[in-house]
Design a protein around this motif. Sequence first.
Motif, short mmCIF file in Angstrom:
data_model
loop_
_atom_site.label_atom_id
_atom_site.label_comp_id
_atom_site.label_asym_id
_atom_site.label_seq_id
_atom_site.Cartn_x
_atom_site.Cartn_y
_atom_site.Cartn_z
N ASP A 68 0.85 -1.19 0.00
CA ASP A 68 0.00 0.00 0.00
C ASP A 68 0.89 1.24 0.00
OD1 ASP A 68 -1.79 2.08 0.43
OD2 ASP A 68 -2.99 0.96 1.87
N VAL A 69 0.89 1.98 -1.10
CA VAL A 69 1.77 3.14 -1.21
C VAL A 69 1.37 4.26 -0.27
CG1 VAL A 69 2.36 2.63 -3.61
CG2 VAL A 69 0.44 4.16 -3.12
N ASN A 70 0.17 4.20 0.30
CA ASN A 70 -0.27 5.22 1.24
C ASN A 70 0.06 4.89 2.69
OD1 ASN A 70 -1.79 7.33 -0.34
ND2 ASN A 70 -2.83 5.48 -1.08
N LEU A 89 6.74 10.43 -3.35
CA LEU A 89 5.48 9.82 -2.88
C LEU A 89 5.25 10.10 -1.39
CD1 LEU A 89 5.39 6.30 -4.58
CD2 LEU A 89 3.79 8.18 -4.91
N LEU A 90 6.31 10.01 -0.61
CA LEU A 90 6.17 10.26 0.83
C LEU A 90 5.74 11.70 1.10
CD1 LEU A 90 9.33 8.36 2.16
CD2 LEU A 90 6.95 7.63 2.25
N GLU A 102 11.28 1.96 3.44
CA GLU A 102 12.11 0.79 3.16
C GLU A 102 11.38 -0.21 2.27
OE1 GLU A 102 11.51 2.04 6.13
OE2 GLU A 102 13.46 3.03 6.46
N MET A 103 10.05 -0.36 2.47
CA MET A 103 9.30 -1.31 1.66
C MET A 103 8.96 -0.74 0.29
SD MET A 103 8.47 -4.38 1.77
CE MET A 103 7.87 -5.30 0.35
N LEU A 104 8.68 0.55 0.24
CA LEU A 104 8.39 1.17 -1.06
C LEU A 104 9.59 1.06 -1.99
CD1 LEU A 104 6.47 4.41 0.03
CD2 LEU A 104 5.52 2.35 -1.03
N ILE A 137 1.33 -3.00 -6.14
CA ILE A 137 0.94 -1.90 -5.25
C ILE A 137 -0.57 -1.81 -5.07
CG2 ILE A 137 2.97 -0.51 -5.84
CD1 ILE A 137 1.08 1.16 -7.66
N VAL A 138 -0.92 -1.15 -3.98
CA VAL A 138 -2.31 -0.73 -3.71
C VAL A 138 -2.31 0.79 -3.62
CG1 VAL A 138 -4.19 -0.74 -2.03
CG2 VAL A 138 -2.90 -2.84 -2.49
N THR A 139 -3.22 1.43 -4.34
CA THR A 139 -3.39 2.88 -4.25
C THR A 139 -4.82 3.17 -3.83
OG1 THR A 139 -4.07 3.15 -6.56
CG2 THR A 139 -1.70 3.22 -6.08
#
Length: 416
Positions: free
Chosen positions: A324-326, A347-348, A331-333, A375-377
């Motif tokens: 989930d990008v949100n 993105l952050l 570290e995971m992104l 990804i999930v957006t």
Amino acid sequence: MDVRQKLQILADAAKYDASCASSGGKRKTLPGGLGSVEGTGICHSYTPDGRCVSLLKILLTNFCIYDCQYCVNRISSDTPRARFTPEEVVRLTLDFYKRNYIEGLFLSSGVLKSADYTMEQLIEVARTLREEHQFQGYIHLKAVPGASRELIDAAGKYADRLSANIELPTDGDLRRLAPEKSFATTGETMREIHARVEQSKAERQESPQAPRFAPAGQSTQMIVGATPTPDAIILDTASNLYTRYGLKRVYYSAYSPIPSSDVRLPAKSPPLVREHRLYQADWLMRFYGFSVGELAPPEQPDLPLDMDPKLAWALRRRDAFPVDVNRAPREMLLRVPGLGVRTVDRLLRIRRWHQVTLADLGRLRVSLTRVKPFIVTADHRPTVLLDSPRLAERVRPPPTQLSLFSSAVAARTGEL
């Protein structure tokens, strides 16, 4: 032999040394001086295989007392020989610079008489350029393994970067193909350079007027494919070098067959894409937080040639996706295929103000085809994509020469 003939021989011989870069220098033009490594100084120009071409890259000589079986300049080779004097190299550098052909000098050499004698000749070139001609352009000198501490100190006084080549990924490989060399000798030279670089930094914190020592640090090179050593061991050696000696870069050079070579050497070069995958994996270790074991696990010690190592890891770890990008941490992104360092940092910042959507990713020039399965957006959630047996084909670009070049550019800019 005139200088033109020498240049033809020694510039051609220098092409096998890939540890050539121009980053990290901070010298400025002095009143009455010549050159700069800032602004319009060094031009970061690269060939499609990633080699820097903005420097006058030559050997002082291709005479050598060593008999390294993988080297075209070994003592038993019948290659044409030539030798520059320090004055000839100085004149060439200044003439080429004034004609706007080059922005600095990369000077290496075969070993003449001894490591100390060769190092003295290299230092004399740099000293003459700096002190007698006030040359402030970039200078990269080869640090000859085994040279004395005093000579290494002198080299770092004049050079922006030093490089002592490790050459092969294991000490056993060196014992078989270059018995006059060893990891211990090269490591001691690297250790001395690292100690002097750190000492210089500490001295400059106390006094900005303290002299610099090799301000662009040190690098090294490993030949890939001359021995059957797998990629996992090559990357492990590189990781240890970064940790122990604070290297700026480890360069990987695909083995090139040479005439009358030893029977223990392969008859053909490894695929150039293998060198490229090692550069990508190296970047992932340094800037994305990957370990050697994740990129080249014991069950697959060689990097896959048909896909980049980050995508290969993601396909092995489908349980870690979608991300989930949100909500996911940085570290995971960074482990999502198609998201690079700069994209993740943007993105952050975006998600502090609103939920990230696919449209936001598109505006950041992210390849949606590549990232959507992982990804999930706010407006997208993959369903069966991660379980599809054709997932690799869906997200992997065709292996054209253009895509390899684009990936090389991406590796240098951090967008993997």
